[in-house]
Scaffold this motif. Sequence first.
Motif, mmCIF file in Angstrom:
data_model
loop_
_atom_site.group_PDB
_atom_site.id
_atom_site.type_symbol
_atom_site.label_atom_id
_atom_site.label_comp_id
_atom_site.label_asym_id
_atom_site.label_seq_id
_atom_site.Cartn_x
_atom_site.Cartn_y
_atom_site.Cartn_z
ATOM 1 N N ASP A 232 45.631 -32.947 -21.278
ATOM 2 C CA ASP A 232 44.605 -32.278 -22.079
ATOM 3 C C ASP A 232 43.308 -33.084 -22.091
ATOM 4 O OD1 ASP A 232 46.307 -30.188 -22.633
ATOM 5 O OD2 ASP A 232 46.929 -30.975 -24.590
ATOM 6 N N GLN A 233 43.430 -34.400 -22.225
ATOM 7 C CA GLN A 233 42.241 -35.249 -22.218
ATOM 8 C C GLN A 233 41.524 -35.172 -20.876
ATOM 9 O OE1 GLN A 233 43.663 -39.137 -23.193
ATOM 10 N NE2 GLN A 233 43.802 -38.727 -25.382
ATOM 11 N N ASP A 234 42.285 -35.200 -19.797
ATOM 12 C CA ASP A 234 41.681 -35.100 -18.470
ATOM 13 C C ASP A 234 40.996 -33.758 -18.285
ATOM 14 O OD1 ASP A 234 42.511 -37.639 -17.803
ATOM 15 O OD2 ASP A 234 44.309 -36.976 -16.721
ATOM 16 N N MET A 235 41.625 -32.699 -18.778
ATOM 17 C CA MET A 235 41.034 -31.366 -18.651
ATOM 18 C C MET A 235 39.726 -31.284 -19.439
ATOM 19 S SD MET A 235 41.359 -28.455 -17.171
ATOM 20 C CE MET A 235 43.025 -27.993 -16.763
ATOM 21 N N GLN A 236 39.684 -31.893 -20.617
ATOM 22 C CA GLN A 236 38.458 -31.886 -21.414
ATOM 23 C C GLN A 236 37.349 -32.650 -20.703
ATOM 24 O OE1 GLN A 236 39.647 -33.490 -25.182
ATOM 25 N NE2 GLN A 236 40.548 -31.567 -25.896
ATOM 26 N N ARG A 237 37.689 -33.781 -20.075
ATOM 27 C CA ARG A 237 36.678 -34.551 -19.350
ATOM 28 C C ARG A 237 36.118 -33.754 -18.177
ATOM 29 N NH1 ARG A 237 40.022 -39.931 -18.484
ATOM 30 N NH2 ARG A 237 38.473 -40.350 -16.884
ATOM 31 N N VAL A 238 36.974 -33.039 -17.473
ATOM 32 C CA VAL A 238 36.517 -32.228 -16.344
ATOM 33 C C VAL A 238 35.659 -31.070 -16.852
ATOM 34 C CG1 VAL A 238 37.288 -30.693 -14.495
ATOM 35 C CG2 VAL A 238 38.440 -32.871 -14.842
ATOM 36 N N GLN A 239 36.078 -30.427 -17.947
ATOM 37 C CA GLN A 239 35.306 -29.318 -18.513
ATOM 38 C C GLN A 239 33.916 -29.788 -18.949
ATOM 39 O OE1 GLN A 239 35.924 -26.172 -18.534
ATOM 40 N NE2 GLN A 239 38.048 -26.196 -17.873
ATOM 41 N N ARG A 240 33.855 -30.981 -19.540
ATOM 42 C CA ARG A 240 32.579 -31.530 -19.973
ATOM 43 C C ARG A 240 31.655 -31.771 -18.766
ATOM 44 N NH1 ARG A 240 34.448 -35.354 -23.391
ATOM 45 N NH2 ARG A 240 34.570 -36.867 -21.726
ATOM 46 N N ALA A 241 32.231 -32.218 -17.660
ATOM 47 C CA ALA A 241 31.435 -32.434 -16.447
ATOM 48 C C ALA A 241 30.989 -31.102 -15.858
ATOM 49 C CB ALA A 241 32.239 -33.227 -15.427
ATOM 50 N N LEU A 242 31.836 -30.076 -15.960
ATOM 51 C CA LEU A 242 31.482 -28.770 -15.408
ATOM 52 C C LEU A 242 30.360 -28.095 -16.189
ATOM 53 C CD1 LEU A 242 34.973 -27.327 -14.451
ATOM 54 C CD2 LEU A 242 33.162 -28.055 -12.909
ATOM 55 N N GLU A 243 30.098 -28.553 -17.408
ATOM 56 C CA GLU A 243 29.013 -27.988 -18.203
ATOM 57 C C GLU A 243 27.642 -28.486 -17.750
ATOM 58 O OE1 GLU A 243 30.091 -28.989 -22.188
ATOM 59 O OE2 GLU A 243 31.722 -27.529 -22.258
ATOM 60 N N GLN B 7 26.803 -27.192 -11.967
ATOM 61 C CA GLN B 7 26.955 -25.735 -11.895
ATOM 62 C C GLN B 7 26.135 -25.162 -10.746
ATOM 63 O OE1 GLN B 7 25.932 -24.153 -15.740
ATOM 64 N NE2 GLN B 7 27.852 -24.838 -16.691
ATOM 65 N N GLU B 8 24.921 -25.679 -10.554
ATOM 66 C CA GLU B 8 24.092 -25.213 -9.445
ATOM 67 C C GLU B 8 24.722 -25.542 -8.096
ATOM 68 O OE1 GLU B 8 20.245 -26.903 -10.036
ATOM 69 O OE2 GLU B 8 19.897 -25.801 -11.899
ATOM 70 N N LYS B 9 25.288 -26.734 -7.994
ATOM 71 C CA LYS B 9 25.951 -27.129 -6.748
ATOM 72 C C LYS B 9 27.146 -26.232 -6.447
ATOM 73 C CE LYS B 9 23.985 -30.847 -5.051
ATOM 74 N NZ LYS B 9 23.435 -30.884 -3.713
ATOM 75 N N LEU B 10 27.934 -25.946 -7.472
ATOM 76 C CA LEU B 10 29.106 -25.094 -7.267
ATOM 77 C C LEU B 10 28.697 -23.675 -6.892
ATOM 78 C CD1 LEU B 10 31.381 -26.393 -10.148
ATOM 79 C CD2 LEU B 10 31.688 -26.765 -7.715
ATOM 80 N N LYS B 11 27.615 -23.184 -7.491
ATOM 81 C CA LYS B 11 27.113 -21.845 -7.120
ATOM 82 C C LYS B 11 26.624 -21.848 -5.677
ATOM 83 C CE LYS B 11 25.839 -20.067 -11.639
ATOM 84 N NZ LYS B 11 24.753 -19.689 -12.550
ATOM 85 N N ALA C 93 36.593 -39.079 -11.459
ATOM 86 C CA ALA C 93 35.402 -38.826 -10.650
ATOM 87 C C ALA C 93 34.325 -38.124 -11.473
ATOM 88 C CB ALA C 93 35.769 -37.985 -9.432
ATOM 89 N N SER C 94 34.726 -37.263 -12.394
ATOM 90 C CA SER C 94 33.743 -36.547 -13.215
ATOM 91 C C SER C 94 33.044 -37.496 -14.177
ATOM 92 C CB SER C 94 34.409 -35.406 -13.977
ATOM 93 O OG SER C 94 35.290 -35.898 -14.952
ATOM 94 N N ASP C 95 33.693 -38.584 -14.566
ATOM 95 C CA ASP C 95 33.027 -39.570 -15.414
ATOM 96 C C ASP C 95 31.852 -40.204 -14.675
ATOM 97 O OD1 ASP C 95 34.685 -39.127 -17.535
ATOM 98 O OD2 ASP C 95 36.005 -40.819 -17.122
ATOM 99 N N ARG C 96 32.017 -40.426 -13.373
ATOM 100 C CA ARG C 96 30.921 -40.988 -12.586
ATOM 101 C C ARG C 96 29.766 -39.997 -12.466
ATOM 102 N NH1 ARG C 96 33.857 -42.424 -7.466
ATOM 103 N NH2 ARG C 96 35.678 -41.630 -8.515
ATOM 104 N N VAL C 97 30.068 -38.713 -12.404
ATOM 105 C CA VAL C 97 29.014 -37.694 -12.317
ATOM 106 C C VAL C 97 28.205 -37.699 -13.603
ATOM 107 C CG1 VAL C 97 28.589 -35.201 -12.275
ATOM 108 C CG2 VAL C 97 30.217 -36.215 -10.686
ATOM 109 N N LEU C 98 28.889 -37.763 -14.743
ATOM 110 C CA LEU C 98 28.188 -37.756 -16.025
ATOM 111 C C LEU C 98 27.408 -39.043 -16.256
ATOM 112 C CD1 LEU C 98 30.899 -36.160 -18.332
ATOM 113 C CD2 LEU C 98 28.811 -35.102 -17.498
ATOM 114 N N ALA C 99 27.872 -40.143 -15.694
ATOM 115 C CA ALA C 99 27.205 -41.423 -15.923
ATOM 116 C C ALA C 99 25.838 -41.461 -15.262
ATOM 117 C CB ALA C 99 28.075 -42.556 -15.401
ATOM 118 N N GLY C 100 25.676 -40.779 -14.141
ATOM 119 C CA GLY C 100 24.406 -40.818 -13.425
ATOM 120 C C GLY C 100 23.306 -40.085 -14.161
#
Length: 130
Positions: A45-56, A61-65, A92-99
């Motif tokens: 659940d914690q991992d899913m929340q971290r990924v969801q936070r990165a997907l926001e 979102q533009e890259k995925l589109k 990996a999503s933590d690194r995306v948010l850190a930048g």
Amino acid sequence: MTKYLRKRALVLGVAGAFFFMNSVPAIAGLVESKPSSEVIISQRDQDMQRVQRALESKLLQEKLKAYGLTKEEIEKKLSQLSDEQLHTLAKASDRVLAGGDGLGVAIAVVVLLILIVILLKLLNKEIIIR
């Protein structure tokens, strides 16, 4: 004579057993614990929340589109991931948010400059730029 040899064999046997028992090396090490199923579920659940936070993130979102993925497809793919894959993705999503995009830093610098100018004006100091 046989009685003498039996005593000698018994003494040698006992001495050999003591020597053998004392010369065997002891093997010790850490044993990993097995978490209960509740811990595993909460970790997922914690991992899913971290990924969801990165997907926001708008940039993500533009890259995925740009790759042609919709939110429904992404949710479907996330639900199919194993625990290990999800944990790797969360790291990996933590690194995306850190930048980030630097907007927060730029705003902080502007606010800091405005505060310095106001402080100097209140202290009747002049700002001379040459």
